[in-house]
Write a protein that holds these residues in place. Structure first.
Motif, PDB file in Angstrom:
ATOM      1  N   THR A  12       0.848  -1.191   0.000  1.00  0.00           N
ATOM      2  CA  THR A  12       0.000   0.000   0.000  1.00  0.00           C
ATOM      3  C   THR A  12       0.885   1.243   0.000  1.00  0.00           C
ATOM      4  N   PHE A  13       0.439   2.243  -0.733  1.00  0.00           N
ATOM      5  CA  PHE A  13       1.136   3.532  -0.751  1.00  0.00           C
ATOM      6  C   PHE A  13       0.255   4.570  -0.086  1.00  0.00           C
ATOM      7  N   LYS A  14       0.862   5.423   0.692  1.00  0.00           N
ATOM      8  CA  LYS A  14       0.117   6.550   1.284  1.00  0.00           C
ATOM      9  C   LYS A  14       0.192   7.720   0.323  1.00  0.00           C
ATOM     10  N   GLU A  19      -5.149   5.955   0.899  1.00  0.00           N
ATOM     11  CA  GLU A  19      -4.261   4.801   0.799  1.00  0.00           C
ATOM     12  C   GLU A  19      -4.506   4.088  -0.515  1.00  0.00           C
ATOM     13  N   ILE A  20      -3.423   3.901  -1.289  1.00  0.00           N
ATOM     14  CA  ILE A  20      -3.561   3.182  -2.548  1.00  0.00           C
ATOM     15  C   ILE A  20      -3.072   1.770  -2.332  1.00  0.00           C
ATOM     16  N   THR A  21      -3.899   0.794  -2.646  1.00  0.00           N
ATOM     17  CA  THR A  21      -3.450  -0.589  -2.558  1.00  0.00           C
ATOM     18  C   THR A  21      -2.983  -1.014  -3.937  1.00  0.00           C
ATOM     19  N   ALA A  22      -1.679  -1.053  -4.115  1.00  0.00           N
ATOM     20  CA  ALA A  22      -1.119  -1.403  -5.419  1.00  0.00           C
ATOM     21  C   ALA A  22      -1.102  -2.905  -5.605  1.00  0.00           C
ATOM     22  N   LEU A  23      -1.038  -3.610  -4.480  1.00  0.00           N
ATOM     23  CA  LEU A  23      -0.950  -5.071  -4.527  1.00  0.00           C
ATOM     24  C   LEU A  23      -1.728  -5.611  -3.336  1.00  0.00           C
ATOM     25  N   GLY A  40      -2.117  -6.764 -17.910  1.00  0.00           N
ATOM     26  CA  GLY A  40      -3.116  -6.016 -17.170  1.00  0.00           C
ATOM     27  C   GLY A  40      -3.032  -4.545 -17.497  1.00  0.00           C
ATOM     28  N   PRO A  41      -4.064  -3.802 -17.154  1.00  0.00           N
ATOM     29  CA  PRO A  41      -4.098  -2.382 -17.497  1.00  0.00           C
ATOM     30  C   PRO A  41      -3.027  -1.579 -16.759  1.00  0.00           C
ATOM     31  N   SER A  42      -2.819  -0.404 -17.284  1.00  0.00           N
ATOM     32  CA  SER A  42      -1.828   0.480 -16.677  1.00  0.00           C
ATOM     33  C   SER A  42      -2.248   0.862 -15.259  1.00  0.00           C
ATOM     34  N   GLY A  43      -1.301   0.857 -14.368  1.00  0.00           N
ATOM     35  CA  GLY A  43      -1.599   1.237 -12.990  1.00  0.00           C
ATOM     36  C   GLY A  43      -2.183   0.126 -12.163  1.00  0.00           C
ATOM     37  N   SER A  44      -2.191  -1.103 -12.711  1.00  0.00           N
ATOM     38  CA  SER A  44      -2.824  -2.191 -11.979  1.00  0.00           C
ATOM     39  C   SER A  44      -1.897  -2.810 -10.932  1.00  0.00           C
ATOM     40  N   GLY A  45      -0.601  -2.495 -11.004  1.00  0.00           N
ATOM     41  CA  GLY A  45       0.313  -3.027  -9.982  1.00  0.00           C
ATOM     42  C   GLY A  45       1.346  -4.010 -10.499  1.00  0.00           C
ATOM     43  N   LYS A  46       1.490  -4.109 -11.812  1.00  0.00           N
ATOM     44  CA  LYS A  46       2.416  -5.091 -12.400  1.00  0.00           C
ATOM     45  C   LYS A  46       3.869  -4.790 -12.018  1.00  0.00           C
ATOM     46  N   SER A  47       4.258  -3.503 -12.224  1.00  0.00           N
ATOM     47  CA  SER A  47       5.643  -3.144 -11.898  1.00  0.00           C
ATOM     48  C   SER A  47       5.892  -3.261 -10.407  1.00  0.00           C
ATOM     49  N   THR A  48       4.865  -2.918  -9.627  1.00  0.00           N
ATOM     50  CA  THR A  48       5.005  -3.026  -8.176  1.00  0.00           C
ATOM     51  C   THR A  48       5.315  -4.470  -7.789  1.00  0.00           C
ATOM     52  N   LEU A  49       4.588  -5.390  -8.388  1.00  0.00           N
ATOM     53  CA  LEU A  49       4.826  -6.805  -8.106  1.00  0.00           C
ATOM     54  C   LEU A  49       6.263  -7.183  -8.463  1.00  0.00           C
ATOM     55  N   ASP A 166      10.530  -6.303 -17.197  1.00  0.00           N
ATOM     56  CA  ASP A 166       9.406  -5.358 -17.200  1.00  0.00           C
ATOM     57  C   ASP A 166       9.291  -4.726 -18.581  1.00  0.00           C
ATOM     58  N   GLU A 167       8.323  -5.163 -19.328  1.00  0.00           N
ATOM     59  CA  GLU A 167       8.103  -4.697 -20.699  1.00  0.00           C
ATOM     60  C   GLU A 167       9.397  -4.641 -21.501  1.00  0.00           C
ATOM     61  N   PRO A 168      10.021  -5.801 -21.650  1.00  0.00           N
ATOM     62  CA  PRO A 168      11.325  -5.810 -22.320  1.00  0.00           C
ATOM     63  C   PRO A 168      11.225  -5.501 -23.807  1.00  0.00           C
ATOM     64  N   THR A 199       4.075  -7.543 -19.641  1.00  0.00           N
ATOM     65  CA  THR A 199       3.958  -7.033 -21.012  1.00  0.00           C
ATOM     66  C   THR A 199       2.571  -6.470 -21.294  1.00  0.00           C
ATOM     67  N   HIS A 200       2.509  -5.598 -22.250  1.00  0.00           N
ATOM     68  CA  HIS A 200       1.235  -5.086 -22.723  1.00  0.00           C
ATOM     69  C   HIS A 200       0.802  -5.793 -23.995  1.00  0.00           C
ATOM     70  N   ASP A 201       1.780  -6.484 -24.559  1.00  0.00           N
ATOM     71  CA  ASP A 201       1.602  -6.988 -25.908  1.00  0.00           C
ATOM     72  C   ASP A 201       1.055  -8.413 -25.872  1.00  0.00           C
TER      73      ASP A 201
HETATM   74  N1  LIG Z   1       6.060   5.013  -5.053  1.00  0.00           N
HETATM   75  C1  LIG Z   1       4.731   5.092  -5.216  1.00  0.00           C
HETATM   76  N2  LIG Z   1       4.010   5.958  -4.481  1.00  0.00           N
HETATM   77  C2  LIG Z   1       2.689   6.054  -4.590  1.00  0.00           C
HETATM   78  N3  LIG Z   1       1.944   5.293  -5.430  1.00  0.00           N
HETATM   79  C3  LIG Z   1       2.627   4.405  -6.215  1.00  0.00           C
HETATM   80  C4  LIG Z   1       4.031   4.259  -6.136  1.00  0.00           C
HETATM   81  N4  LIG Z   1       4.407   3.300  -7.031  1.00  0.00           N
HETATM   82  C5  LIG Z   1       3.275   2.873  -7.610  1.00  0.00           C
HETATM   83  N5  LIG Z   1       2.193   3.520  -7.132  1.00  0.00           N
HETATM   84  C6  LIG Z   1       0.801   3.308  -7.509  1.00  0.00           C
HETATM   85  O1  LIG Z   1       0.535   1.925  -7.468  1.00  0.00           O
HETATM   86  C7  LIG Z   1      -0.276   1.536  -8.558  1.00  0.00           C
HETATM   87  C8  LIG Z   1       0.415   0.441  -9.349  1.00  0.00           C
HETATM   88  O2  LIG Z   1       1.542   0.970 -10.026  1.00  0.00           O
HETATM   89  P1  LIG Z   1       2.447   0.114 -10.997  1.00  0.00           P
HETATM   90  O3  LIG Z   1       3.600   0.937 -11.403  1.00  0.00           O
HETATM   91  O4  LIG Z   1       2.724  -1.181 -10.366  1.00  0.00           O
HETATM   92  O5  LIG Z   1       1.480  -0.092 -12.248  1.00  0.00           O
HETATM   93  P2  LIG Z   1       1.759  -0.908 -13.585  1.00  0.00           P
HETATM   94  O6  LIG Z   1       0.802  -2.000 -13.603  1.00  0.00           O
HETATM   95  O7  LIG Z   1       3.184  -1.247 -13.693  1.00  0.00           O
HETATM   96  O8  LIG Z   1       1.377   0.163 -14.686  1.00  0.00           O
HETATM   97  P3  LIG Z   1       2.011   0.341 -16.138  1.00  0.00           P
HETATM   98  O9  LIG Z   1       1.453  -0.733 -16.964  1.00  0.00           O
HETATM   99  O10 LIG Z   1       1.519   1.685 -16.541  1.00  0.00           O
HETATM  100  O11 LIG Z   1       3.494   0.299 -15.981  1.00  0.00           O
HETATM  101  C9  LIG Z   1      -0.529   2.799  -9.368  1.00  0.00           C
HETATM  102  O12 LIG Z   1      -1.785   3.298  -9.005  1.00  0.00           O
HETATM  103  C10 LIG Z   1       0.558   3.732  -8.927  1.00  0.00           C
HETATM  104  O13 LIG Z   1       0.100   5.055  -9.010  1.00  0.00           O
END
Ligand SMILES: Nc1ncnc2c1ncn2[C@@H]1O[C@H](COP(=O)(O)OP(=O)(O)OP(=O)(O)O)[C@@H](O)[C@H]1O
Ligand SMILES: [Mg+2]
Lengths: 242, 361
Positions: A12-14, A19-23, A40-49, A166-168, A199-201
């Protein structure tokens, strides 16, 4: 054997008072020789994972195991060390050092370990990735596809057990993208690695053994897409799995 | 080392500029040090040449030998292993026959007893045996072309002296020394010769195992150790401090400039360092390669500066009081490099703070 495993991982990010739950309580594992895609769509949490799996950031909750090591519970220094030994990162933008030739990128790995340069291993990798002629070139003199292949060589050179990509293929045209993913799939099978590719592709997921779909921080196995490729997978790794 | 050197090879122009700055600063530092040392030597070589332990001057002279005057007889009131009498008088000379302004040369007369220990070693010609014969510092030959047998006339009097010998390393207060008899000295200074116990001299130069063991039965006389005396030479300390301060500042400035350069480069490269960290390359390895790079740059810069200094010194006219030795050159090189490397540690903080996560986006 599970090379990488996430157990009840939440992040979770503050954001001010919000509070944003990224994962959200993610359970996930990848076996040796398994090539997994996360879409998955942009902002769904893939990079966070991916960054949590790679130990670039800590989960708010839960833990990550790499090759049996409790990755998320060791000191920063040990984590860097583990990352160096166990993980190969392939990033969207090039992860090459601009002032080193392709070959010197490999040499750097040995320098960091204070080992002798393993030229034979580099040669094999260059051949597999078809970049033998590029070994003395600097990254700026390579095309996007060549650069990405060099980056893959760099990520594979130290024999990581886990490859995180990550999106190589984001900067590549379809033909090159397919080429790169084919290489990743082959290396995963041949060397028994656990590979996770964001990947997006959707055209590329045909090369993957499993496809996960991420939405609003929830990860689920996409049975349709995974199953669809099942015969292909058997054909590919019939001798190596089980 | 690997990263540091490869980057220098790759970005040649960028690093050549940094090295250029180090070359210029180090050149200046080397050169100033040589000048400072040369000037210091010109103040004191004749004093060092005595190889004495102490000097006796009158109390009211305030350690200024030019103001010190004592009767020859007071020599007996000083108890030391070896005692030498000394008369000192500055003067201006001209080669016989010359009348021009430019031909005037500042010198210092040392009136001595040739049988005592402060008698200099003659490297050319012979020792004086008679009044009005002098042994001159070799710089008079090197810089003014004065030869053995030349007659020198003194300004403001009709006294004439003849050069019968040369010695080296004999400068006092930046002027070459002319060694002569006590009688000649008295004539030069007082226009009267008095070799009795009442005759005046400037100082007594002493050799004794311990300076505190020297016994003086006269309250008007003060014993100074030679190092105390040198510090009291008019202008000597002021010069030394001025140069020292300039040199110190230059070294610090060089370190700051290099530190800033390395810092800017580090900030520019922070995303690349982030990627490296993501790949598991430790902060320690990255930091040490930045420090190593600074070391290499400052080493190349100072060595080039050193080469330039040596070259310049070779072509320098003898009148420039430049003098140096390997201790100074090595010392400054080490200091410059050390400070530059310390400056680089400024960047290490930045490297520690780089978040590998940022490399991913
Ligand atoms: N350091 C951070 N601080 C606050 N919020 C963050 C942070 N990193 C990621 N987030 C939020 O967490 C969510 C997931 O982000 P993430 O980068 O994992 O998305 P993604 O699936 O990789 O998107 P994309 O496909 O656009 O790369 C988003 O809503 C993002 O705004
Ligand atoms: Mg992303």
């Amino acid at each position: 054997m599970k090379l990488i495993e996430a157990i009840d991982v939440s992040k979770t990010f503050k954001d001010g008072s919000r509070e944003i739950t990224a994962l959200n309580e993610t359970n996930f594992s990848v076996e040796a020789g398994e090539f997994v895609a996360v879409i998955g769509p942009s902002g769904s949490g893939k990079s966070t994972l991916l960054t949590i799996l790679g130990g670039l950031q800590q989960p708010s909750e839960g833990k990550v195991l790499i090759n049996g090591n409790k990755f998320s519970e060791v000191s920063d220094k040990d984590r860097t060390q583990l990352r160096f030994e166990e993980i190969g990162f392939i990033l969207q933008a090039s992860n090459l050092v601009p002032f080193l030739t392709v070959e010197d990128q490999m040499r750097l790995v040995n320098k960091v370990k204070s080992d002798a340069y393993d030229e034979e291993k580099a040669n094999k990798l260059f051949e597999a990735l078809n970049i033998t002629e590029l070994r003395d070139k600097y990254p700026k003199d390579l095309s996007g596809g060549e650069r990405q292949r060099a980056a893959i060589a760099r990520a594979l050179f130290h024999d990581p057990s886990v490859i995180l990509a990550d999106e190589p293929t984001a900067s590549l045209d379809t033909e090159r993208a397919v080429e790169v993913v084919e290489i990743l799939a082959r290396e995963t099978k041949d060397k028994e690695k656990a590979t996770i590719m964001v990947t997006h592709d959707e055209r590329l997921i045909g090369y993957c053994d499993k496809v996960y779909y991420m939405e609003d921080g929830e990860l689920r196995l996409d049975e349709d897409k995974s199953n669809k490729e099942q015969p292909d997978e058997d054909e590919l790794d019939g001798t190596t799995t089980e | 080392m690997f990263l540091a050197w490869n980057e220098i090879k790759y970005s040649k122009t960028r690093f050549a500029l940094i090295i250029g700055v180090i070359v210029l600063v180090s050149y200046l530092v080397y050169f100033l040090t040589g000048l400072a040392y040369g000037l210091a030597q010109d103040n004191r070589t004749s004093v060092d040449k005595w190889e004495a332990d102490a000097i006796v001057l009158t109390d009211e002279s305030n350690a200024n030998i030019g103001m010190s005057m004592m009767p020859l007889g007071e020599r007996d009131q000083v108890d030391a292993d070896e005692v030498a009498v000394l008369g000192q008088a500055p003067n201006v000379i001209r080669r016989e026959g010359e009348t021009s302004e430019e031909a005037k040369i500042n010198v210092t007369f040392f009136g001595i007893d040739p049988d005592e220990f402060i008698m200099p070693e003659v490297i050319e010609g012979e020792a004086f045996t008679d009044n009005y014969e002098v042994i001159a510092d070799i710089s008079l030959q090197e810089e003014e072309g004065i030869e053995l047998g030349d007659k020198l006339t003194l300004a403001g009097s009709d006294i004439e002296v003849e050069v019968v010998g040369f010695t080296e390393d004999a400068k006092f207060n930046v002027a070459p020394v002319l060694y002569t008899t006590i009688a000649t000295y008295q004539d030069v200074r007082f226009e009267a010769i008095d070799e009795s116990n009442e005759g005046r001299i400037s100082a007594l130069v002493l050799r004794n195992d311990s300076v505190s063991g020297i016994d003086v039965e006269n309250d008007d006389l003060v014993v100074y150790t030679i190092s105390e005396y040198i510090e009291e030479l008019p202008g000597y300390m002021a010069q030394l401090l001025t140069f020292g301060l300039m040199i110190g500042f230059l070294i610090v400035i060089a370190a700051v400039v290099i530190g800033i350069f390395m810092y800017v480069l580090t900030v520019q490269k922070s995303s690349m360092f982030g990627v490296m960290k993501a790949q598991g390359i430790s902060t320690g390895y990255i930091s040490s390669s930045v420090v190593m790079q600074t070391f290499l740059l400052s080493l190349m810069g100072t060595l080039t500066g050193l080469a330039l200094t040596v070259l310049t010194a070779y072509f320098l006219p003898a009148t420039v009081p430049y003098q140096s030795n390997s201790y100074f050159l090595i010392g400054i090189t080490v200091l410059l490099i050390l400070f530059a490397v310390i400056g680089a540690f400024f960047s290490v903080r930045t490297i520690v703070k780089i978040d590998p996560l940022e490399a991913i986006d």
